[in-house]
Design a protein around this motif. Structure first.
Motif: not given
Length: 398
Positions: A321-331, A333-337, A362-368
């Motif tokens: 895994f890599a765990y990332l913090e994104h810089p965008f305004a939206e959550s 949960a909205t950005l993943a789709p 809301a600021r994070q993503f998991r990358v497997a």
């Protein structure tokens, strides 16, 4: 009355797969799936041959001992003892139908409805789901920017209802490898307060450290406090055969046996024989698998500059895994789709790994990344770098 299953959320990986419905991916931008930490390749050919031979054994098709095949318990005990420079005996080993069942059986054996278990956040969602369905409160322990849990912060969360602290290292979802001193401090805390320390080491075989990741098993009294969980799925590509393990004291395994007998009677005979053959014969092959995963981890770090300039941050990286913090305004949960629809990337949002009340997810993503080679990782980061979504307002400007 609310049913047990209605007390928790839908399986996150299944939810994410539904984002693919109706979406087509052009030849020049095929789907990059980094949503699930499961090897997609079959077991190596020699192991498949051993499994085929096992099909001719009549006992492969019968019920076996509830706590697992004696030969597998002996082999795992010997290898576990050698790896950790400690002592684990066969009667301290139980084989389970995967590591999720190992966790479920453990919780059923140490908790009653209304009890509490401390989970560092971001947490592994299946742990949270099982606690929900068991009527056990998951008490979140925020880990902060480095994703390493703090024993002092955990101490403040312990109440008369606390039964355990559950750690995952290398971590899912964060990827971080917990330092040995962190695990020792949690062990001391659990022993002092009379609770259990559950250490899920599903991804142990892909730890980057050449030495044992901790020395907990070398404490002669470890059985009073420590419960270790393990999975053969990732090491030998046996995900569909569901073989895991619990390392705990014999009294606790007597209670766990009740759960296992009721739920599955015994683990898969074929899967257990495959795990045993793997332990005995695939040491060098597994070393090669580990080296490949460590190279993919390095590729993540090598390509981070492509997106770091846009405000992304790598919070943790390791094992699968890599765990990332994104810089965008939206959550997230909205950005993943939207990642699926716009750049052909399927990743899980941090909201799937945090309480609803915690805004950090809301600021994070998991990358497997276990199924993505170096070229795929470069393509992933190139696509992420192309995003021009509205940015979050900097805290200093708020």
């Amino acid at each position: 009355m609310t049913s047990r299953t209605k007390t928790t959320f839908a399986p996150p990986v299944m939810e994410a797969r539904r984002w693919l419905d109706g979406v087509t991916f052009p030849d020049n931008q095929p789907l990059i799936n980094v949503s699930q930490a499961a090897p997609v390749d079959p077991p190596p050919a020699p192991l498949r041959a051993a499994m085929a031979a096992a099909l001719d054994l009549p006992e492969t098709h019968l019920y076996g001992p509830v706590l697992g095949l004696p030969a597998l318990r002996h082999e795992l005990a010997a290898q576990w003892s050698a790896h950790y420079h400690g002592i684990a005996t066969p009667d301290q080993i139980a084989i389970t139908s995967g590591c999720n069942q190992a966790f479920a059986a453990t919780i059923a054996s140490i908790c009653a409805e209304g009890d509490e278990v401390i989970l560092p956040t971001p947490w592994y969602f299946n742990h949270k789901m099982w606690l929900d369905m068991s009527g056990v409160t998951a008490v979140p322990l925020p880990t902060g920017a480095d994703l390493i849990p703090n024993p002092t912060a955990a101490r403040a969360l312990i109440t008369p209802k606390t039964r355990a602290i559950a750690l995952v290292t290398p971590n899912n979802p964060g990827g971080v490898e917990y330092p040995a001193e962190t695990l020792s401090a949690f062990f001391d805390l659990a022993r002092e307060t009379g609770i259990k320390l559950i250490v899920d080491e599903t991804y142990r075989d892909f730890d980057s450290r050449p030495s044992p990741p901790h020395s907990l098993l070398s404490d002669v009294t470890w059985g009073n406090t420590l419960i270790q969980l393990y999975s053969f799925s990732k090491a030998y590509r046996l995900t569909g055969h569901r073989v895991g393990a619990i390392i705990a004291n014999q009294d606790l395994l007597s209670e766990i046996e009740k759960f296992l007998d009721t739920v599955a009677i015994c683990p898969s005979q074929l899967g257990q024989r495959a795990a045993l053959w793997g332990l005995q014969n695939l040491r060098d092959w597994l070393a090669g698998e580990r080296a490949e995963i460590l190279d993919r981890r390095a590729a993540i770090e090598d390509h981070m500059p492509l997106i770091a300039a846009n405000g992304w941050r790598l919070m943790g990286c390791g094992a699968y895994f890599a765990y990332l913090e994104h810089p965008f305004a939206e959550s997230s949960a909205t950005l993943a789709p939207k990642l699926v629809q716009e750049i052909g990337v399927l990743a899980l949002p941090g909201t799937m790994f945090t309480p609803a009340t915690d805004p950090s997810g809301a600021r994070q993503f998991r990358v497997a990344f276990a199924n993505v080679d170096r070229a795929g990782i470069e393509a992933l980061f190139t696509r992420l770098a192309s995003l021009d979504w509205p940015l979050a307002t900097p805290v200093s400007a708020a």
